[in-house]
Motif scaffolding. Sequence first.
Motif, PDB file in Angstrom:
ATOM      1  N   ILE A  19      39.290  43.570  29.844  1.00 34.25           N
ATOM      2  CA  ILE A  19      39.582  42.146  30.163  1.00 34.25           C
ATOM      3  C   ILE A  19      39.193  41.097  28.839  1.00 34.25           C
ATOM      4  O   ILE A  19      39.706  40.131  28.419  1.00 34.25           O
ATOM      5  CB  ILE A  19      39.123  41.595  31.140  1.00 34.25           C
ATOM      6  N   GLY A  20      38.195  41.721  28.149  1.00 35.88           N
ATOM      7  CA  GLY A  20      37.710  41.406  26.749  1.00 35.88           C
ATOM      8  C   GLY A  20      36.866  39.980  27.177  1.00 35.88           C
ATOM      9  O   GLY A  20      36.071  39.935  28.118  1.00 35.88           O
ATOM     10  N   SER A  21      36.979  38.919  26.213  1.00 38.99           N
ATOM     11  CA  SER A  21      36.201  37.681  26.375  1.00 38.99           C
ATOM     12  C   SER A  21      36.842  36.767  27.226  1.00 38.99           C
ATOM     13  O   SER A  21      36.370  35.558  27.505  1.00 38.99           O
ATOM     14  CB  SER A  21      36.038  37.060  24.943  1.00 38.99           C
ATOM     15  N   MET A  22      37.664  37.005  28.100  1.00 37.76           N
ATOM     16  CA  MET A  22      38.408  36.196  29.118  1.00 37.76           C
ATOM     17  C   MET A  22      38.686  34.638  28.595  1.00 37.76           C
ATOM     18  O   MET A  22      38.310  33.798  29.262  1.00 37.76           O
ATOM     19  CB  MET A  22      37.711  36.295  30.311  1.00 37.76           C
ATOM     20  N   ALA A  23      39.333  34.643  27.434  1.00 38.24           N
ATOM     21  CA  ALA A  23      39.816  33.325  27.022  1.00 38.24           C
ATOM     22  C   ALA A  23      40.707  32.439  27.862  1.00 38.24           C
ATOM     23  O   ALA A  23      40.725  31.619  28.451  1.00 38.24           O
ATOM     24  CB  ALA A  23      40.453  33.519  25.721  1.00 38.24           C
ATOM     25  N   SER A  49      29.760  38.880  32.949  1.00 41.59           N
ATOM     26  CA  SER A  49      29.742  37.444  33.118  1.00 41.59           C
ATOM     27  C   SER A  49      30.875  37.007  33.869  1.00 41.59           C
ATOM     28  O   SER A  49      32.039  37.625  33.467  1.00 41.59           O
ATOM     29  CB  SER A  49      29.417  36.468  31.744  1.00 41.59           C
ATOM     30  N   LEU A  50      30.756  35.769  34.447  1.00 46.05           N
ATOM     31  CA  LEU A  50      32.010  35.267  35.138  1.00 46.05           C
ATOM     32  C   LEU A  50      32.335  33.996  34.572  1.00 46.05           C
ATOM     33  O   LEU A  50      31.365  33.173  34.152  1.00 46.05           O
ATOM     34  CB  LEU A  50      31.684  35.083  36.812  1.00 46.05           C
ATOM     35  N   SER A  51      33.611  33.357  34.713  1.00 49.26           N
ATOM     36  CA  SER A  51      33.856  31.888  34.165  1.00 49.26           C
ATOM     37  C   SER A  51      34.359  31.157  35.364  1.00 49.26           C
ATOM     38  O   SER A  51      33.165  30.442  35.801  1.00 49.26           O
ATOM     39  CB  SER A  51      34.995  32.109  33.312  1.00 49.26           C
ATOM     40  N   ASN A  52      35.388  31.198  36.080  1.00 48.67           N
ATOM     41  CA  ASN A  52      35.726  30.236  36.995  1.00 48.67           C
ATOM     42  C   ASN A  52      35.352  30.847  38.214  1.00 48.67           C
ATOM     43  O   ASN A  52      35.939  31.629  38.952  1.00 48.67           O
ATOM     44  CB  ASN A  52      37.412  30.017  36.909  1.00 48.67           C
ATOM     45  N   THR A  53      34.035  30.567  38.828  1.00 46.11           N
ATOM     46  CA  THR A  53      33.455  31.361  39.841  1.00 46.11           C
ATOM     47  C   THR A  53      34.080  30.857  41.326  1.00 46.11           C
ATOM     48  O   THR A  53      34.375  31.771  42.079  1.00 46.11           O
ATOM     49  CB  THR A  53      32.061  31.133  39.870  1.00 46.11           C
ATOM     50  N   ARG A  54      34.684  29.860  41.270  1.00 44.12           N
ATOM     51  CA  ARG A  54      35.471  29.320  42.563  1.00 44.12           C
ATOM     52  C   ARG A  54      36.675  30.129  42.700  1.00 44.12           C
ATOM     53  O   ARG A  54      36.841  30.548  43.839  1.00 44.12           O
ATOM     54  CB  ARG A  54      35.532  27.871  42.651  1.00 44.12           C
ATOM     55  N   LYS A  55      37.442  30.185  41.323  1.00 47.87           N
ATOM     56  CA  LYS A  55      38.587  31.044  41.607  1.00 47.87           C
ATOM     57  C   LYS A  55      38.307  32.636  42.051  1.00 47.87           C
ATOM     58  O   LYS A  55      38.948  33.078  42.884  1.00 47.87           O
ATOM     59  CB  LYS A  55      39.439  30.804  40.338  1.00 47.87           C
ATOM     60  N   PHE A  56      37.165  33.079  41.419  1.00 48.62           N
ATOM     61  CA  PHE A  56      36.876  34.376  41.432  1.00 48.62           C
ATOM     62  C   PHE A  56      36.355  34.735  43.062  1.00 48.62           C
ATOM     63  O   PHE A  56      36.836  35.644  43.616  1.00 48.62           O
ATOM     64  CB  PHE A  56      35.751  34.694  40.773  1.00 48.62           C
ATOM     65  N   MET A  57      35.737  33.563  43.628  1.00 49.28           N
ATOM     66  CA  MET A  57      35.305  33.893  44.864  1.00 49.28           C
ATOM     67  C   MET A  57      36.275  33.672  46.088  1.00 49.28           C
ATOM     68  O   MET A  57      36.502  34.652  46.911  1.00 49.28           O
ATOM     69  CB  MET A  57      33.983  32.690  45.337  1.00 49.28           C
ATOM     70  N   SER A  58      37.055  32.908  45.683  1.00 57.74           N
ATOM     71  CA  SER A  58      38.338  32.762  46.572  1.00 57.74           C
ATOM     72  C   SER A  58      39.345  33.897  46.503  1.00 57.74           C
ATOM     73  O   SER A  58      39.673  34.374  47.520  1.00 57.74           O
ATOM     74  CB  SER A  58      39.190  31.525  46.041  1.00 57.74           C
ATOM     75  N   ALA A  59      39.355  34.553  45.422  1.00 57.14           N
ATOM     76  CA  ALA A  59      40.467  35.801  45.338  1.00 57.14           C
ATOM     77  C   ALA A  59      39.619  36.667  45.936  1.00 57.14           C
ATOM     78  O   ALA A  59      40.306  37.730  46.664  1.00 57.14           O
ATOM     79  CB  ALA A  59      40.649  35.968  43.791  1.00 57.14           C
ATOM     80  N   ALA A  60      38.262  36.868  45.669  1.00 56.48           N
ATOM     81  CA  ALA A  60      37.609  38.200  46.262  1.00 56.48           C
ATOM     82  C   ALA A  60      37.516  38.089  47.852  1.00 56.48           C
ATOM     83  O   ALA A  60      37.571  39.213  48.496  1.00 56.48           O
ATOM     84  CB  ALA A  60      36.215  38.432  45.572  1.00 56.48           C
ATOM     85  N   ARG A  61      37.135  36.799  48.127  1.00 59.14           N
ATOM     86  CA  ARG A  61      37.145  36.870  49.735  1.00 59.14           C
ATOM     87  C   ARG A  61      38.317  37.134  50.423  1.00 59.14           C
ATOM     88  O   ARG A  61      38.305  37.822  51.401  1.00 59.14           O
ATOM     89  CB  ARG A  61      36.628  35.259  50.070  1.00 59.14           C
ATOM     90  N   ALA A  62      39.706  36.666  49.910  1.00 61.10           N
ATOM     91  CA  ALA A  62      40.769  37.137  50.491  1.00 61.10           C
ATOM     92  C   ALA A  62      41.213  38.548  50.372  1.00 61.10           C
ATOM     93  O   ALA A  62      41.436  39.425  51.124  1.00 61.10           O
ATOM     94  CB  ALA A  62      41.840  36.488  49.870  1.00 61.10           C
ATOM     95  N   VAL A  63      40.934  39.188  49.101  1.00 64.26           N
ATOM     96  CA  VAL A  63      41.458  40.536  48.959  1.00 64.26           C
ATOM     97  C   VAL A  63      40.542  41.653  49.478  1.00 64.26           C
ATOM     98  O   VAL A  63      40.767  42.505  49.983  1.00 64.26           O
ATOM     99  CB  VAL A  63      41.490  40.868  47.329  1.00 64.26           C
ATOM    100  N   LEU A  97      26.278  28.664  37.846  1.00 62.38           N
ATOM    101  CA  LEU A  97      27.499  29.251  38.058  1.00 62.38           C
ATOM    102  C   LEU A  97      28.249  29.119  39.335  1.00 62.38           C
ATOM    103  O   LEU A  97      29.360  28.953  39.799  1.00 62.38           O
ATOM    104  CB  LEU A  97      27.459  30.847  37.823  1.00 62.38           C
ATOM    105  N   PHE A  98      27.424  29.082  40.415  1.00 62.30           N
ATOM    106  CA  PHE A  98      27.620  29.441  41.869  1.00 62.30           C
ATOM    107  C   PHE A  98      27.558  27.954  42.692  1.00 62.30           C
ATOM    108  O   PHE A  98      27.567  28.036  44.000  1.00 62.30           O
ATOM    109  CB  PHE A  98      27.133  30.655  42.722  1.00 62.30           C
ATOM    110  N   GLY A  99      26.965  27.102  41.960  1.00 62.64           N
ATOM    111  CA  GLY A  99      26.627  25.757  42.855  1.00 62.64           C
ATOM    112  C   GLY A  99      25.351  26.059  43.505  1.00 62.64           C
ATOM    113  O   GLY A  99      24.545  26.797  43.517  1.00 62.64           O
ATOM    114  N   PRO A 100      25.420  25.182  44.705  1.00 58.01           N
ATOM    115  CA  PRO A 100      24.292  25.117  45.604  1.00 58.01           C
ATOM    116  C   PRO A 100      24.256  26.617  46.264  1.00 58.01           C
ATOM    117  O   PRO A 100      25.046  27.237  46.796  1.00 58.01           O
ATOM    118  CB  PRO A 100      24.485  23.993  46.773  1.00 58.01           C
ATOM    119  N   VAL A 101      22.978  26.989  46.381  1.00 59.90           N
ATOM    120  CA  VAL A 101      22.409  28.257  47.138  1.00 59.90           C
ATOM    121  C   VAL A 101      21.274  27.905  47.895  1.00 59.90           C
ATOM    122  O   VAL A 101      20.481  27.233  47.921  1.00 59.90           O
ATOM    123  CB  VAL A 101      22.168  29.463  46.306  1.00 59.90           C
ATOM    124  N   ILE A 102      21.310  28.665  49.425  1.00 58.43           N
ATOM    125  CA  ILE A 102      20.176  28.399  50.311  1.00 58.43           C
ATOM    126  C   ILE A 102      19.304  29.516  50.142  1.00 58.43           C
ATOM    127  O   ILE A 102      19.761  30.664  50.212  1.00 58.43           O
ATOM    128  CB  ILE A 102      20.889  28.107  51.613  1.00 58.43           C
TER     129      ILE A 102
END
Length: 889
Positions: free
Chosen positions: A188-192, A218-232, A602-607
């Motif tokens: 995936i390289g540098s994920m431009a 590293s991750l870039s768009n973590t919200r998109k990644f989390m949404s995709a991973a939670r579904a798949v 990256l991930f916003g609020p954590v508890i």
Amino acid sequence: MSTRNLDKIFNPKSIALIGASDASGKLGYTFFRNLIQGGFKGPIYPVNPKYKTIQGKQAYESVVDIREEVDLAVIVTPIDAVPEIIKDCGNKKIPGAIIISAGGKEVGEKGREIEKKILEEASKGGIRIIGPNCLGIIRSSIGLNATFSHRMALQGKLAFISQSGALCTAILDRSFKDNIGFSYFISIGSMADVDFGDLVDYLGSSEEVSSIILYIESLSNTRKFMSAARAVSRVKPIIAMKSGRSQAGAQAASSHTGALAGEDDVYDAAFKRAGIIRVRTIKELFNCAESLSKQPRTHGPRLGIITNAGGPGVVAADTLAEWGHEPAFLSEETIERLSSVLPPHWSRRNPVDIIGDATPERYSDAIRIVLQTEDIDGLLVMLTPQAVTSPADVASSVSRFAHKQRIPIFAVWMGGEGVEKGISILNKSNIPTYDTPEEAVNTFMYMYSYSYNLKLLQETPRELHKELNLERGKAEEIIKKKLTVGSNLLSEPESKELFTSYGIPVNRTVIATSRDQALELAVNIGFPVALKIHSPDIIHKTEAGGVILDLNSEEEVESAYKKIIENARNYNPDARITGVTVQRMIKERGYELILGSKNDILFGPVILFGMGGIITEVIKDKAIGIPPLNSTLARRLMEETKVYRLLKGFRNRPPVNIESLEEILVRLSHLVTDFPEIGEVDINPLFVNENSVLALDARVIIKPTSLRPPEHMVISPYPHRYETRWALTDGTPLLLRPIKPEDEGMMIELFKTFSDTTILFRFFQILKSMSHEQIARYTQIDYDRDMAIVAVEESVEKDRILGVGRLTYYPNLESSEFSVVVGDPWQRKGLGTKLLHMCISIAKEKGVRLLWGDIMAENERMINLCKKLGFNVSWQHGQGIARATMELK
């Protein structure tokens, strides 16, 4: 941009190879050769102004000179030339590009500027890009090898995605030796542009992919990644290795929570919430890949172990114990059956030690008997070289069971050159082999972790016993007032006032600006009391000698006041000291916990939850979760800590009120979800016993932000804005709101009101009941990917759902599918119309371009309703099925 363009990258009908060279050894030539030798069937157009022909094919000066349609551009040129090439690709209407060229953002500012120009041109031309600085991609089923590697991957159902090109080549090379097949192999390289989230989403819907392996730097768009991973991850295992486990971020933290919630801990929490199994080493990553590619997944932790030596069996059992499990218990019947074929001195338990002189026949008998039982969820077969044992013959015996079992089989052939032939036989039979018992057991447990985590993620949350009644307006007033005066640190009383607005119980704290006032407050509160320094410049009060506890008289208060002020001035001579705080001293027996939050970059609020007090950073008994939390997620968070075992009751200590702790975690989750201004929260200690829960000390750090909730979250929280009141035509009042995981019980009751006709119209088949797993898919949704509005009739005794309107968003919001169902007793009362209106309205707000739904021809009322609301109804989408579509502007 369109996901269709991703399909053009991975399923191209034609390729332009830009930078193709006729000189042997050049990079472009390597790609040209690999595309041809890999078996790609479509036309390949070499582009290089230096040559007229390349390998007997006409070479083009520019991609725009190619007359035919091109799906994919593979760019192998110096990166400085790439922006102009991408511009040409846009003019040529090429939808996808792979940029092999290095020299982007990884080399510094100049490279970042080049990548920026590349993306600008790609955006203008509607081009999706993989890279730059990547190895390329392989899709084995169509013979697509657009990589450095001269060998095509073996065919299989694994998808591998890596940011490291070097790791790609190593994994690919090893896969041939161990007979591991891949459907997709992606550097995936540098994920431009295209990133992990895009690819997980795309591969999740591919029938060629059964499991996904990720190597992440590293991750870039973590919200998109989390949404995709939670579904798949609900349908396919995702195994990830994240490198760079640095604690640098924690060192700069200004609170206990910040120090405890390091970067790697947050990745752990995020992966767990997304259903991803995280491994720690490249070896473990490869081991899991091998297991997933060759064997069925395990659904339980009961491991059977067959060995010809006691030592490896003990090591395997010890490794299981590290995971909190024991070898599977074998029934008496199984023991007796094994005794009938094994020597008298065999172990008579699991691990099944079949003695050092075990023959292939003895291995075969033992394996057959153990596999025929219901006692185990997986089988580990181990061999150590013995004088009378042939590793190759035993491997041949074991391999006969490779394709006949419902559970996975793992093999450990320990040794060197003498066992290599046996290992080769096992690999060719698709039985994964490992060097040590630890590797095999760890791989088995990682596979079980997927099934276990999936079960936890689908668990129905318990409904809280009361309404939360959060005072958002009051909390907003406190935060805005503090930011207005330019302060980022809420004092202890201000922090506690903020918590009180969200229903978190606190120990009342009052500010004393003088010794006399401290004395007066202490008398009014009642002894014993605690005094703490009050200063915006001293965060860790204990370190400054700014806390004195258990004061039982006016004399002790007077002395403590003087000592605290003196200590604070010695600790920080420049600190602004405004006095002390006075609060009641808690004397009951109980536990000190820490509860907090921090805003991860990256991930916003954590508890954070764990053991509290002044030694919390030494003990480090903590767990981290990603909000929003419900009661189940809050409970699971607590269960990850050692202190939880004490909280459930220990020896003569009664259990604390666990449900109250759950509720407080949920309330804190709401607080940090509602206010992106909150940077860090520390409640330390949080006192808890069987009767009460109280925040004894608290601090909150805030900062201005342009983000509006929930933009700061990686998981979309419950969307309150869609709640509305409405009434049926008969006057029955309803609450229309988004569905919640807690609604599973009401959804089951709604299903019971459906006639066979209603079930057929909604599900296109007759269902007699719905399982927990089926219902969970409908109630536990990602609000970024789906929306379901339920119509709730509220009652003092028991609420019930009367109907549901649902939207499923497709990638990039190109389209969304709608469905509406109403329980039979409430049909023809306007509810179906209202729910469909809400679906249309939400789809428009979301930016959906096409709204559609399939309707059975016999469902005339729904067809007529769709026509009435402006849908176009066609009959070209299957026999007896109509499709209603609406273009949304």
